[in-house]
Write a protein that holds these residues in place. Structure first.
Motif, short mmCIF file in Angstrom:
data_model
loop_
_atom_site.label_atom_id
_atom_site.label_comp_id
_atom_site.label_asym_id
_atom_site.label_seq_id
_atom_site.Cartn_x
_atom_site.Cartn_y
_atom_site.Cartn_z
N PRO A 62 0.61 -1.28 0.29
CA PRO A 62 -0.25 0.26 0.17
C PRO A 62 1.07 1.38 0.07
N ALA A 63 0.25 2.27 -0.69
CA ALA A 63 1.00 3.76 -0.70
C ALA A 63 1.06 4.43 0.88
N GLN A 64 2.46 5.03 1.08
CA GLN A 64 1.55 5.42 2.33
C GLN A 64 2.05 5.06 3.36
N SER A 65 3.25 3.59 2.80
CA SER A 65 2.74 2.92 4.20
C SER A 65 4.55 3.01 4.60
N GLY A 66 5.23 4.10 4.57
CA GLY A 66 6.28 4.11 5.06
C GLY A 66 7.62 4.00 4.13
N THR A 67 8.62 4.27 4.87
CA THR A 67 9.49 4.04 3.86
C THR A 67 10.86 3.36 4.67
N GLY A 68 12.07 3.01 3.90
CA GLY A 68 12.93 2.27 4.42
C GLY A 68 12.57 0.75 5.07
N GLU A 69 13.41 -0.50 4.89
CA GLU A 69 13.59 -1.53 6.03
C GLU A 69 11.97 -0.89 7.04
N ARG A 70 10.85 -2.24 6.73
CA ARG A 70 9.70 -2.61 7.54
C ARG A 70 9.47 -3.38 7.43
N VAL A 71 7.84 -3.98 8.31
CA VAL A 71 7.66 -4.65 7.95
C VAL A 71 6.29 -4.04 8.41
N VAL A 72 5.23 -4.00 7.18
CA VAL A 72 3.96 -3.33 7.00
C VAL A 72 2.23 -4.00 7.10
N TYR A 73 1.72 -3.59 8.85
CA TYR A 73 0.93 -4.82 8.05
C TYR A 73 -0.21 -4.45 8.40
N SER A 74 -1.70 -5.07 7.71
CA SER A 74 -2.73 -4.18 7.48
C SER A 74 -3.38 -4.64 8.17
N THR A 75 -4.13 -4.19 8.96
CA THR A 75 -5.02 -5.06 10.20
C THR A 75 -6.30 -4.82 9.27
N ASP A 76 -6.86 -4.35 8.05
CA ASP A 76 -8.05 -5.08 7.62
C ASP A 76 -7.95 -5.54 6.56
N ASP A 77 -6.59 -5.98 6.39
CA ASP A 77 -6.48 -7.22 5.03
C ASP A 77 -6.03 -8.35 5.26
N ASP A 78 -6.02 -8.06 6.78
CA ASP A 78 -4.61 -9.58 6.93
C ASP A 78 -3.88 -9.10 6.38
N ARG A 79 -2.66 -9.56 6.12
CA ARG A 79 -1.21 -8.92 5.05
C ARG A 79 -0.01 -8.20 5.77
N VAL A 80 0.18 -8.90 5.62
CA VAL A 80 2.13 -8.50 6.12
C VAL A 80 2.75 -8.00 4.52
N TRP A 81 3.74 -7.63 4.97
CA TRP A 81 4.95 -7.08 3.28
C TRP A 81 5.98 -6.46 4.74
N LEU A 82 7.43 -7.45 4.00
CA LEU A 82 8.53 -7.67 4.40
C LEU A 82 8.94 -6.45 3.51
N VAL A 83 9.89 -5.65 3.41
CA VAL A 83 9.85 -4.46 3.01
C VAL A 83 11.44 -4.01 2.74
N SER A 84 12.26 -4.41 2.30
CA SER A 84 13.71 -4.22 2.13
C SER A 84 14.50 -2.52 2.49
N PRO A 85 15.91 -2.53 2.43
CA PRO A 85 16.02 -0.59 2.75
C PRO A 85 15.49 0.26 1.23
N SER A 86 15.86 -0.43 0.72
CA SER A 86 15.38 0.60 -1.04
C SER A 86 13.70 0.19 -1.34
N ASN A 87 13.02 -0.29 -0.62
CA ASN A 87 11.59 -0.12 -0.63
C ASN A 87 10.80 -1.26 -1.93
N LYS A 88 12.15 -2.15 -1.58
CA LYS A 88 11.46 -3.03 -2.20
C LYS A 88 11.16 -4.40 -1.61
N VAL A 89 9.50 -5.18 -2.10
CA VAL A 89 9.23 -6.06 -0.92
C VAL A 89 9.41 -7.39 -1.39
#
Length: 184
Positions: A62-89
């Motif tokens: 999803p857009a507007q989910s931050g930048t850089g290395e991060r775990v993104v967790y959507s409570t509505d979609d019950d989905r996780v994305w593991l995102v690299s420091p270069s913003n690649k999933v």
């Protein structure tokens, strides 16, 4: 001189009382009518808007989910994305949430355990915790038996269950201090 000083102090006191009275009136004018009414329904809460999604690819980050290395967790979609420091999933996967959701916001991984017994009594591995809600630890884990069944809704459970393969990926990725972004 004493008389003019006392008059000056009296004038300042009157002005201060007037200012405080005006501010108190303004504050009371903005209080909901049902405040303090035990029979009133819940007060309206500020709601976070859902991060924009790619309708053609629901698994896209999803857009507007931050930048850089991060775990993104959507409570509505019950989905996780593991995102690299270069913003690649690096990986995305579905999860089964516990009965308590964390608030939308940015967190950091605070603790990890290789294997424990979950609050539901199930053996879990690769536990990655990032916050507490009402004293309940919220984090990702994989059931050793591979189960991702829905939790018992009568209990306060903060475990966000993932498959064992996804749990391994989370364990390798989300070390202490890695950012976790919770979105709707």
């Amino acid at each position: 001189m004493a008389r003019s000083s006392s008059g000056f102090v009296a004038a300042l006191t009157v002005a201060a009382v007037a200012a405080v009275s005006f501010l108190a009136y303004q504050a009371s004018a903005n209080v909901p009518d049902n405040l303090g009414d035990p029979h009133a329904g819940p007060s309206p809460k500020a709601s976070a808007s859902k991060a924009p999604r790619d309708n053609k690819n629901p698994a896209a980050l999803p857009a507007q989910s931050g930048t850089g290395e991060r775990v993104v967790y959507s409570t509505d979609d019950d989905r996780v994305w593991l995102v690299s420091p270069s913003n690649k999933v690096q990986r995305t996967f579905k999860v089964t949430p516990g009965t308590i959701d964390p608030a939308v916001g940015s967190y950091a991984v605070t603790s990890r355990n290789r294997a424990v017994t979950g609050s539901d009594g199930v053996g879990v591995e690769h536990v990655v915790r990032f916050t507490l809600v009402d004293g309940v630890a919220i984090g990702f884990s994989a059931a050793v038996n591979g189960s991702t069944a829905s939790p018992d809704s009568s209990k306060k459970l903060g475990g966000i269950r993932e498959s064992r393969a996804d749990g391994n990926a989370m364990w390798d990725f989300a070390t202490i201090g890695v950012k976790v972004v919770v979105i709707q």
